[in-house]
Design a protein around this motif. Structure first.
Motif, mmCIF file in Angstrom:
data_model
loop_
_atom_site.group_PDB
_atom_site.id
_atom_site.type_symbol
_atom_site.label_atom_id
_atom_site.label_comp_id
_atom_site.label_asym_id
_atom_site.label_seq_id
_atom_site.Cartn_x
_atom_site.Cartn_y
_atom_site.Cartn_z
ATOM 1 N N GLU A 11 31.602 34.972 42.739
ATOM 2 C CA GLU A 11 32.375 35.130 41.509
ATOM 3 C C GLU A 11 32.895 36.556 41.409
ATOM 4 O O GLU A 11 32.362 37.470 42.054
ATOM 5 C CB GLU A 11 31.533 34.792 40.283
ATOM 6 C CG GLU A 11 30.312 35.659 40.108
ATOM 7 C CD GLU A 11 29.454 35.212 38.938
ATOM 8 O OE1 GLU A 11 29.736 34.144 38.369
ATOM 9 O OE2 GLU A 11 28.518 35.944 38.583
ATOM 10 N N PRO A 12 33.928 36.783 40.610
ATOM 11 C CA PRO A 12 34.527 38.118 40.530
ATOM 12 C C PRO A 12 33.729 39.084 39.668
ATOM 13 O O PRO A 12 32.981 38.675 38.773
ATOM 14 C CB PRO A 12 35.905 37.862 39.924
ATOM 15 C CG PRO A 12 35.730 36.615 39.132
ATOM 16 C CD PRO A 12 34.709 35.791 39.855
ATOM 17 N N ASP A 15 37.366 39.157 36.207
ATOM 18 C CA ASP A 15 38.184 37.947 36.344
ATOM 19 C C ASP A 15 39.507 38.185 35.627
ATOM 20 O O ASP A 15 39.705 37.766 34.484
ATOM 21 C CB ASP A 15 37.433 36.759 35.746
ATOM 22 C CG ASP A 15 38.104 35.437 36.065
ATOM 23 O OD1 ASP A 15 39.024 35.424 36.908
ATOM 24 O OD2 ASP A 15 37.711 34.418 35.470
ATOM 25 N N HIS A 17 42.816 37.490 36.778
ATOM 26 C CA HIS A 17 43.973 36.639 37.088
ATOM 27 C C HIS A 17 45.242 37.489 37.214
ATOM 28 O O HIS A 17 46.280 37.186 36.628
ATOM 29 C CB HIS A 17 44.135 35.530 36.044
ATOM 30 C CG HIS A 17 43.203 34.382 36.277
ATOM 31 N ND1 HIS A 17 43.552 33.279 37.000
ATOM 32 C CD2 HIS A 17 41.912 34.195 35.909
ATOM 33 C CE1 HIS A 17 42.533 32.435 37.054
ATOM 34 N NE2 HIS A 17 41.517 32.977 36.401
ATOM 35 N N THR A 268 38.423 33.198 46.908
ATOM 36 C CA THR A 268 39.873 33.109 46.756
ATOM 37 C C THR A 268 40.502 33.605 48.044
ATOM 38 O O THR A 268 39.901 34.400 48.783
ATOM 39 C CB THR A 268 40.364 33.877 45.524
ATOM 40 O OG1 THR A 268 41.733 33.539 45.250
ATOM 41 C CG2 THR A 268 40.242 35.381 45.709
ATOM 42 N N LYS A 299 40.973 29.342 41.088
ATOM 43 C CA LYS A 299 40.107 29.688 39.961
ATOM 44 C C LYS A 299 39.919 31.196 39.793
ATOM 45 O O LYS A 299 39.996 31.731 38.690
ATOM 46 C CB LYS A 299 38.749 29.009 40.112
ATOM 47 C CG LYS A 299 37.806 29.283 38.947
ATOM 48 C CD LYS A 299 36.485 28.542 39.104
ATOM 49 C CE LYS A 299 35.567 28.835 37.925
ATOM 50 N NZ LYS A 299 34.260 28.130 38.050
ATOM 51 N N TYR A 300 39.680 31.892 40.879
ATOM 52 C CA TYR A 300 39.411 33.325 40.810
ATOM 53 C C TYR A 300 40.517 34.168 41.446
ATOM 54 O O TYR A 300 40.293 35.309 41.827
ATOM 55 C CB TYR A 300 38.068 33.631 41.465
ATOM 56 C CG TYR A 300 36.878 33.072 40.728
ATOM 57 C CD1 TYR A 300 36.773 33.196 39.345
ATOM 58 C CD2 TYR A 300 35.854 32.413 41.407
ATOM 59 C CE1 TYR A 300 35.668 32.681 38.656
ATOM 60 C CE2 TYR A 300 34.750 31.904 40.728
ATOM 61 C CZ TYR A 300 34.673 32.038 39.359
ATOM 62 O OH TYR A 300 33.588 31.544 38.676
ATOM 63 N N GLY A 303 41.488 38.366 41.114
ATOM 64 C CA GLY A 303 40.311 39.015 40.548
ATOM 65 C C GLY A 303 39.887 40.227 41.354
ATOM 66 O O GLY A 303 40.360 40.467 42.469
ATOM 67 N N PHE A 305 36.541 41.925 43.063
ATOM 68 C CA PHE A 305 35.237 41.514 43.550
ATOM 69 C C PHE A 305 34.482 42.723 44.090
ATOM 70 O O PHE A 305 35.075 43.773 44.353
ATOM 71 C CB PHE A 305 35.401 40.460 44.654
ATOM 72 C CG PHE A 305 36.092 39.211 44.201
ATOM 73 C CD1 PHE A 305 35.367 38.079 43.857
ATOM 74 C CD2 PHE A 305 37.478 39.156 44.110
ATOM 75 C CE1 PHE A 305 36.006 36.918 43.436
ATOM 76 C CE2 PHE A 305 38.122 38.002 43.683
ATOM 77 C CZ PHE A 305 37.382 36.885 43.339
#
Length: 325
Positions: A11-12, A15, A17, A268, A299-300, A303, A305
């Motif tokens: 996950e980022p 987040d 976008h 991503t 979805k990510y 982002g 990370f």
């Protein structure tokens, strides 16, 4: 073949976008991490010791592709922007241009030039990636602005070098998407990436003059991951490179022989550039270019990370500005 160490990010860190996050840069003395969104024209700032809640952003009037610190100037940083080099105040986001890249002829209407679109060459170009060498010169690559040329990117790009006296030099022409500029730890060679080639090239470099022997380039790294091309990269203190593979959803660590020795998997696909904060590697990404084919990447997308890779980054050089601007 060396063993490949594997990392996986699920996950980022932020987040956002974003459309095209780029230019990760750790302001070590201030412990501030900055990066940009080229397409949305934003400057992002975060304090890594505080975390995502410290995130701030500045809206810009133009795109920025790359930034660097200025030696002896804690209030401002230098950047490669839409039309040239500029300087920005860290706190207010106010900026001023210090050197235009394009000359009077390139500001005249030319029928769209090689892409066939865009009123003038200046209008259809923008800065992309860049780096400062050990002598304090700021190298910035330019490319067709996809928002202007409707995705019809050609080799109109130029790699520029801004010297401390603010003299501007065109170092390499016929560049498509310039990325990943850096030097060996002994400064005898320069690395440069033109992403569509799929390669990072290595060239003899003269630190005293800033000259590059483009005729004697050799392939340092070639991307073999399906759908991927090398984008930005960061060098660690051991001389290895952490290379973003745009389109492959990965960052790989490449040793001095050009071999992959570690791999970071992201959730991503369009990975743009890594940057160090201590032993943590922060990684920018862009929006998914083909969402129907790669729905998992959406979805990510766009982002920020991070992953702790257990090695520190090589210290970044500062622009040694001697002229008043």
């Amino acid at each position: 073949m060396p063993d490949i160490k594997k990392y996986k990010i699920i996950e980022p860190y932020l987040d956002l976008h974003g459309r095209l996050l780029e230019a990760p840069f750790w302001e070590k003395d201030r412990n501030t991490f900055r990066f940009v969104d080229i397409v949305k024209r934003k400057l992002h700032l975060v304090d890594p010791t505080v975390g995502p809640s410290s995130h701030k952003e500045h809206d810009l009037d133009f795109s920025i592709g790359t930034t660097a610190d200025i030696e002896g100037n804690d209030a401002e940083f230098i950047f490669g922007g839409k039309r040239g080099y500029g300087i920005m105040n860290r706190e207010t986001g106010q900026s001023r241009w210090v050197k235009d890249m394009w000359d009077d002829e390139e500001r005249k209407e030319d029928g769209g030039g090689k892409p066939g679109v865009g009123r003038t060459r200046e209008a259809r170009m923008r800065s992309n990636d860049g780096a400062v060498d050990a002598a304090g010169r700021y190298w910035v690559g330019t490319m067709n602005d996809p928002l202007v040329v409707e995705g019809n990117i050609t080799d109109e790009g130029v790699l520029f070098r801004l010297d401390p006296d603010l003299s501007l030099h065109r170092m390499k022409a016929s560049v498509t998407i310039p990325n990943g500029t850096s030097w060996t730890l002994d400064n005898k060679y320069m690395y440069f990436t033109d992403s569509p080639s799929g390669k990072i090239m290595k060239y003899p470099f003269d630190l005293s003059t800033g000259a590059v022997d483009w005729e004697k380039g050799t392939t340092f790294f070639k991307c073999t991951y399906e759908g991927g091309v090398p984008d930005g990269h960061a060098q660690d203190e051991e001389g290895c490179f952490w290379v973003a593979l745009f389109g492959a959803g990965k960052v790989v660590r490449v040793n001095v022989e050009g071999e992959v020795v570690a791999e970071i998997e992201l959730p991503t696909r369009c990975v743009s550039c890594p940057g160090f904060v201590g032993t943590e590697l922060f990684i920018t990404t862009a929006e998914e270019q083909n969402p129907e084919k790669y729905p998992w990447s959406v979805k990510y997308q766009g982002g920020l990370f991070k992953a702790d890779v257990g090695v520190r980054g090589c210290p970044l050089n500062k622009f040694k500005m001697q002229a008043k601007a």
